[in-house]
Design an enzyme around this catalytic site. Structure first.
Site, PDB file in Angstrom:
ATOM      1  N   ASP A 448      37.158  44.825  30.390  1.00 32.19           N
ATOM      2  CA  ASP A 448      38.090  44.265  31.373  1.00 32.19           C
ATOM      3  C   ASP A 448      39.412  43.890  30.706  1.00 32.19           C
ATOM      4  OD1 ASP A 448      38.868  43.372  33.874  1.00 32.19           O
ATOM      5  OD2 ASP A 448      37.086  42.145  34.192  1.00 32.19           O
ATOM      6  N   ASP A 514      38.689  46.748  42.341  1.00 35.21           N
ATOM      7  CA  ASP A 514      37.669  45.735  42.651  1.00 35.21           C
ATOM      8  C   ASP A 514      37.278  45.774  44.118  1.00 35.21           C
ATOM      9  OD1 ASP A 514      37.175  44.726  40.206  1.00 35.21           O
ATOM     10  OD2 ASP A 514      38.328  42.880  40.445  1.00 35.21           O
TER      11      ASP A 514
HETATM   12  C1  DGJ Z   1      37.551  41.617  37.064  1.00 32.83           C
HETATM   13  C2  DGJ Z   1      36.815  42.903  37.257  1.00 32.83           C
HETATM   14  O1  DGJ Z   1      37.628  43.861  37.830  1.00 32.83           O
HETATM   15  C3  DGJ Z   1      35.556  42.638  38.064  1.00 32.83           C
HETATM   16  O2  DGJ Z   1      34.886  43.832  38.347  1.00 32.83           O
HETATM   17  C4  DGJ Z   1      34.680  41.682  37.308  1.00 32.83           C
HETATM   18  O3  DGJ Z   1      34.211  42.294  36.136  1.00 32.83           O
HETATM   19  C5  DGJ Z   1      35.443  40.417  36.987  1.00 32.83           C
HETATM   20  N1  DGJ Z   1      36.703  40.678  36.361  1.00 32.83           N
HETATM   21  C6  DGJ Z   1      34.640  39.517  36.099  1.00 32.83           C
HETATM   22  O4  DGJ Z   1      35.326  38.386  35.759  1.00 32.83           O
END
Ligand code: DGJ
Length: 713
Positions: A448, A514
């Site tokens: 991430d 997301d």
């Molecule tokens: C942002 C990511 O895009 C999500 O899929 C998830 O992993 C969260 N961070 C976790 O904090």
């Protein structure tokens, strides 16, 4: 006059003028022109000279790959640099050119000098054999004892005057890759990203094409920069009507200062052309698929814990989730954020990459062991470049946090950025990650990167550290992979924040967004697909009520939209009822049955007249089979939807078409046309030119069409 050089490969011709000691000037970039003799090439160049008098000094045509002010170029400059206000108008010449045939395709290498400035330049221009993509990069070397500062280095790929419309992408969190189009007027249309990663809002490509171009029709040319940091892509049309696409890094003040003998090399600028966007995208897909490191094993179906449990980790819950995942057919269990020291929410602990003993008293081993017993491999979430000020790491090493002179800067999601340019910070991350990967046998990292890099100064002097950060992130990925063969990495970055051919040299897939709402995912995946093939896009089945949009969708629609990429599940299987889990298992089984096709075939989109409909699919390389999805995305003003034409099949062969329903029988909101009772068998040409009647569907409903070539009689 030296004869122009003709690089031909992968269905692409690139004709480059190389006369007069001048820098390379591209005369043609596009379809293969066939073999051309020296006379034809010389005439091609003469025929390309504009009808202007000798007094015209502005905008040399054709434009050199590095346009120079000193040669009369008044548009976007190729190289901007100086030494304390001197050496600012470079004039590279005395160019020498050499063509080499490499396994990847022919490459033109050019060296040139600016003797007065003591600068040397090198160019590589290549046509890739597997894909017909063009790529080019340049290196500038300082041969004097005086430091030379580079502010920007942008290369240009010309497009012809038929390219009269520009397409690029914008977006925001959970709504990435929104297309925008405009006429290609005189002036510059530049898309820059300055947040230390390409970002959610950035465009993957700038495309110029014939008026009204679509997925299947109209010539298009597009450019992309293989770089995960600050960058600018631009389409420029100058008053002399030269049109071109440029790309380069956005460099911060004094980020690149060359000492004697030192060089700066630009990232690769890629160029793809096609008849329609599908053709343009297919070149990127072929390129990625042709690399030795491209994932070749069947893409394991993922169960990701994020939307099911968020930060609420405990062994019993996650073991039960893993068991339900395995029952449904998952092959990889990915433990998302929340597993490390003190991480109970997003306010603390980034940087403390040690398993939390309070939540995991026996470590992660019991979970990992159970995951393996269930036949799955194990993945773990990291956000290596980020740090919370509330963490042991930040308390012990505040000097490892970027600081442009005003402290660690604005928080975003309570986080700041760890400067990987500090050897200690880099070594710490490598040690922590490598240790966990080794001891737990981690197969996959969800990598991430949520906060942008703002005033990212390297301590103690505060000089910009963004470019170095990108290089160090690449190095960390490469060294972890070298130390742990087989390790896979997902480039996540808030979903869609780091999607580029630079990171894809190391990452095996991207997390495009997301947003798991299928209504949005359809569009996000479609436009991410301009660059990224399906098997490198994570596509997960989310909850009935989307966590990001709060719309609700039936499982069949959510699953159908996730079917096409690297499939995963984020539904909370612990609260899902038996029928939902059974239907999910049927979708997963269907995906497994067809993933060889989905992950190797050509992605196609129909250009439909009514914006309420979508038709897309994947056609096998040998055109022996295909899968399509017809979807309704808004309520059309006329009804029923009418005929849909199926692109990409072999005109000369017969195909049977049937509607398939992997999850549940068609429910309310789906009315199938009469042909689906027995299926139909028609030549590919008829399916392409005439088509078949579409099903009548409510909004956010779809029907899958399975198309198989009929045996030859
Ligand atoms: C942002 C990511 O895009 C999500 O899929 C998830 O992993 C969260 N961070 C976790 O904090």
């Amino acid at each position: 006059m030296n004869t122009p050089i003709h690089l031909r490969s992968g269905g692409t011709s690139l004709v480059v003028a190389v006369d007069g000691g001048r820098l390379p000037r591209i005369l043609h970039w596009g379809p293969d022109l066939g073999a051309l003799g020296d006379d034809a090439l010389a005439d091609l160049q003469r025929a390309a000279l504009p009808a202007i008098g000798d007094s015209a000094v502005t905008y040399p045509q054709p434009v050199p790959v590095l346009p120079q002010l000193a040669e009369g170029w008044l548009g976007r400059p190729g190289l901007v640099g100086d030494t304390g206000g001197r050496r600012w108008a470079p004039k590279f010449r005395d160019a020498e050119h050499e063509v080499a045939d490499t396994d990847d395709g022919p490459v033109l290498r050019t060296t040139a000098l600016d003797p007065e400035y003591g600068l040397a330049a090198e160019f590589e221009i290549q046509v890739l054999a597997a894909s017909g993509l063009v790529r080019q990069r340049a290196a500038i070397r300082n041969d004097t004892a005086e430091p030379y500062r580079i502010d920007s280095l942008e290369l240009a790929l010309p497009v012809p005057p038929e390219a009269s419309e520009i397409l690029d992408l914008t977006g925001r969190w959970a709504l990435e890759r929104v297309p925008q189009r405009r006429p290609f007027h005189v002036g510059e249309w530049a898309r820059a990203s300055r947040g230390g990663k390409p970002g959610l809002e950035h465009t993957l490509l700038v495309v110029a094409g014939e008026a009204g171009f679509g997925f299947r029709e109209g010539m298009v040319w597009g450019t992309h920069l293989a770089w995960s940091g600050n960058q600018v892509l631009a389409a420029e049309r100058v008053p002399a009507d030269t049109r071109h696409l440029t790309a380069g890094e956005v460099l911060l003040p004094s980020e690149v200062v060359l000492g004697q003998g030192e060089s700066y090399r630009s990232p690769w600028q890629y160029g793809s052309w096609g008849v329609g966007l599908d053709d343009l995208a297919a070149r990127f897909h072929r390129h990625l698929r042709s690399r030795p490191q491209h994932p070749s094993s069947p893409r394991p179906v993922v169960l990701n814990t994020w939307e099911a449990v968020y930060f609420h980790h405990d062994l019993d819950t996650l073991t039960a989730l893993a068991e339900r995942g395995a029952q449904a057919g998952a092959e990889r269990f990915v433990l998302d954020d929340g597993w490390f020291l003190g991480r109970r929410d997003d306010t603390s602990s980034l940087g403390d990459w040690t398993v939390d003993p309070d939540v995991w008293p026996a470590g992660l081993e019991p979970l990992v062991t159970r995951v393996r017993e269930l036949g799955m491999d194990f993945g773990l979430w990291f956000e290596p470049e980020m740090v919370n000020l509330d963490s042991d790491l930040a308390r012990e090493h505040p000097e490892w946090i970027f600081d442009g002179g005003h402290g660690p800067g604005l928080p975003s999601r309570h986080q700041h950025v760890l400067d990987l340019g500090h050897p200690g910070a880099y070594a710490y991350l490598f040690e922590r990650m490598s240790d966990l990967i080794g001891t737990l046998g981690i197969a996959y990292i969800k990598w991430d990167h949520n906060r942008y890099l703002l005033d990212a100064g390297h301590t103690p002097d505060g000089r910009p550290g963004v470019r170095r950060q990108v290089e160090q992130a690449y190095r960390l990925m490469a060294e972890l992979k070298a130390a742990h063969p087989g390790l896979e990495i997902e480039s996540c970055a808030s979903g869609g924040g780091r999607v580029d051919l630079g990171v894809l040299e190391f990452a095996d897939r991207v997390w495009p967004s997301d947003c798991n709402d299928p209504h949005e995912r359809l569009e996000i995946q479609r436009w991410t697909g301009l660059l990224v093939p399906p098997e490198m896009q994570g596509t997960h089945i989310g909850a009935e009520e989307s966590h990001t949009t709060h719309r609700t969708h039936p499982l069949d629609y959510r699953a159908e939209k996730a079917l096409w990429g690297h499939l995963g599940v984020e539904v909370n299987l612990l609260t899902a009822d038996d029928e939902t889990r059974a239907a999910l298992a049927r979708w997963i089984a269907f995906h497994k049955e067809h993933r060889a096709l989905l992950h190797s075939g050509e992605v196609v989109h129909a250009d439909l007249a009514d914006a309420a409909f979508r038709l897309e699919g994947v056609v096998a390389d040998d055109r022996g089979e295909a899968l399509y999805a017809f979807s309704v995305v808004e309520r059309p003003s006329t009804w029923p939807p009418g005929r849909i034409r199926l692109p990409g099949l072999d005109d000369e062969r017969d195909y049977t078409v049937e509607a398939v329903h992997p999850g549940s029988a068609p429910a309310a909101g789906v009315v199938l046309p009469p042909w689906q009772r027995d299926g139909v068998t028609l030549p590919g040409r008829v399916l392409r030119l005439v088509g078949i009647e579409a099903p009548s569907l409510d909004v956010d409903r779809s029907v899958l069409l399975r198309v198989v070539r009929a045996p030859e009689m």
